[in-house]
Motif scaffolding. Structure first.
Motif, short mmCIF file in Angstrom:
data_model
loop_
_atom_site.label_atom_id
_atom_site.label_comp_id
_atom_site.label_asym_id
_atom_site.label_seq_id
_atom_site.Cartn_x
_atom_site.Cartn_y
_atom_site.Cartn_z
N UNK A 1 0.83 -1.21 0.00
CA UNK A 1 0.00 0.00 0.00
C UNK A 1 0.87 1.26 0.00
N UNK A 2 0.81 2.07 1.05
CA UNK A 2 1.58 3.32 1.04
C UNK A 2 3.08 3.04 0.94
N UNK A 3 3.53 1.92 1.49
CA UNK A 3 4.96 1.60 1.40
C UNK A 3 5.37 1.22 -0.01
N UNK A 4 4.43 0.74 -0.81
CA UNK A 4 4.74 0.50 -2.22
C UNK A 4 5.06 1.83 -2.90
N UNK A 5 4.33 2.87 -2.55
CA UNK A 5 4.60 4.20 -3.10
C UNK A 5 5.91 4.75 -2.57
N UNK A 6 6.20 4.49 -1.31
CA UNK A 6 7.49 4.89 -0.72
C UNK A 6 8.63 4.22 -1.47
N UNK A 7 8.45 2.93 -1.80
CA UNK A 7 9.47 2.21 -2.55
C UNK A 7 9.69 2.77 -3.93
N UNK A 8 8.61 3.16 -4.59
CA UNK A 8 8.71 3.79 -5.91
C UNK A 8 9.56 5.05 -5.85
N UNK A 9 9.28 5.90 -4.88
CA UNK A 9 10.02 7.16 -4.75
C UNK A 9 11.48 6.92 -4.38
N UNK A 10 11.73 5.91 -3.54
CA UNK A 10 13.10 5.59 -3.14
C UNK A 10 13.89 5.06 -4.34
N UNK A 11 13.23 4.26 -5.19
CA UNK A 11 13.91 3.70 -6.36
C UNK A 11 14.21 4.76 -7.41
N UNK A 12 13.42 5.82 -7.45
CA UNK A 12 13.72 6.93 -8.35
C UNK A 12 14.97 7.66 -7.87
N UNK A 13 15.06 7.85 -6.55
CA UNK A 13 16.22 8.54 -5.98
C UNK A 13 17.49 7.71 -6.09
N UNK A 14 17.38 6.41 -5.78
CA UNK A 14 18.57 5.55 -5.70
C UNK A 14 18.32 4.24 -6.45
N UNK A 15 18.23 4.29 -7.77
CA UNK A 15 17.90 3.07 -8.53
C UNK A 15 18.90 1.94 -8.34
N UNK A 16 20.16 2.28 -8.12
CA UNK A 16 21.18 1.25 -7.98
C UNK A 16 21.01 0.43 -6.70
N UNK A 17 20.23 0.94 -5.76
CA UNK A 17 20.04 0.27 -4.47
C UNK A 17 19.03 -0.88 -4.55
N UNK A 18 18.15 -0.83 -5.56
CA UNK A 18 17.05 -1.78 -5.62
C UNK A 18 17.15 -2.70 -6.84
N UNK A 19 17.18 -4.02 -6.58
CA UNK A 19 17.20 -4.99 -7.66
C UNK A 19 15.81 -5.18 -8.25
N UNK A 20 14.79 -5.06 -7.40
CA UNK A 20 13.41 -5.25 -7.84
C UNK A 20 12.47 -4.69 -6.78
#
Length: 270
Positions: A100-119
């Motif tokens: 839910x809201x954390x899915x949106x938090x993850x989206x924003x975090x992956x925009x900032x630091x794409x190299x940090x997230x594999x998926x």
């Protein structure tokens, strides 16, 4: 900008736990009204991973004195918390499972630091809950205002009516568990966060997400209509797939953990 605690401080404040010692790291981040305990029935499926779980600062399991009403006016502060926690743990690459809201938090975090997230695995995710022109988010403005008014008028009564609707499925223990964590939240914080979430609109930044995404959607969810999953898939900037669960409700990790656990394992193994 109101500065938040340091990463090391957040590890204690947000009750961060690291379980297991696998080579691959998976981070679980809960949604509104719950806390990290909502993942308890899912964790058994990830024994071969290094698992990171934590509480959002708004959850009832965090000391409410740490909730800064001036800082958490948007989702950006929650993103800062997530990134600070991962940095404090020395994590350089991870899978992220957000509800839910954390899915949106993850989206924003992956925009900032794409190299940090594999998926990213996005469960019950909605970039915008309000209907708008050609977009169907599921709620009209008047419906949202009615929800907020009910929360403000009688929080206990609101929880008793809201929890069964959101769980959706006929699983009494899941309703009981969701009610417990909702009641643990301080009502003024719950209302504030609910208003923040309902006013959020991430549609304009979805194309910036280059990290592969798995969108997990139940067949019937009163909070997120199926059209939202299709919208996400067509607007996310990277590779995106949809996993449709043959279940009901917004909280499959509480109501159908076996079904969701199998899907999550498959999604992270690919």
């Amino acid at each position: 900008m109101v500065r938040g605690p340091t990463g090391r401080e957040l590890l204690q404040i947000l009750n961060v736990r690291v379980l297991g010692s696998g080579d691959r790291v998976v981070v679980f981040s809960h949604g509104f009204g719950t806390d990290q305990s909502s993942w308890n029935r899912i964790l058994q499926y990830f024994c071969n991973y290094r698992v990171v779980i934590y509480d959002l600062v708004c959850s009832g399991s965090v000391n409410p004195d740490h909730f800064n009403f001036r800082r958490y006016t948007t989702l950006d502060a929650y993103v800062d918390d997530l990134l600070a926690v991962l940095d404090a743990l020395g994590i350089q690459r991870c899978y992220f499972v957000g509800h839910s809201v954390s899915a949106m938090i993850g989206i924003l975090a992956a925009i900032q630091r794409p190299q940090l997230f594999a998926k990213l695995v996005l469960i019950g995710c909605s970039p915008r809950f309000l209907n708008d022109n050609n977009y169907h988010g599921g709620f009209e403005r008047g419906e949202i205002e009615a929800v907020l008014a009910a929360m403000e008028t009688n929080y206990k009564s609101w929880v008793q009516g809201y929890a069964p609707l959101v769980v959706g499925a006929d699983v009494p223990e899941a309703v009981q568990e969701f009610s417990r964590t909702l009641f643990n939240m301080r009502p003024d914080i719950s209302l504030f966060v609910c208003r923040t979430v309902f006013n959020s609109d991430l549609r304009g930044v979805l194309h910036l997400v280059r990290v592969p995404c798995v969108i997990v959607q139940t067949a019937s969810d009163m909070s997120v209509p199926p059209s939202v999953a299709a919208y996400l898939k067509s607007h996310l900037g990277g590779r995106a797939t949809i996993e449709l669960l043959p279940t009901e409700g917004h909280l499959p990790h509480l109501s159908h953990p076996q079904v969701l656990g199998a899907v999550l394992r498959r999604a992270l193994a690919r």
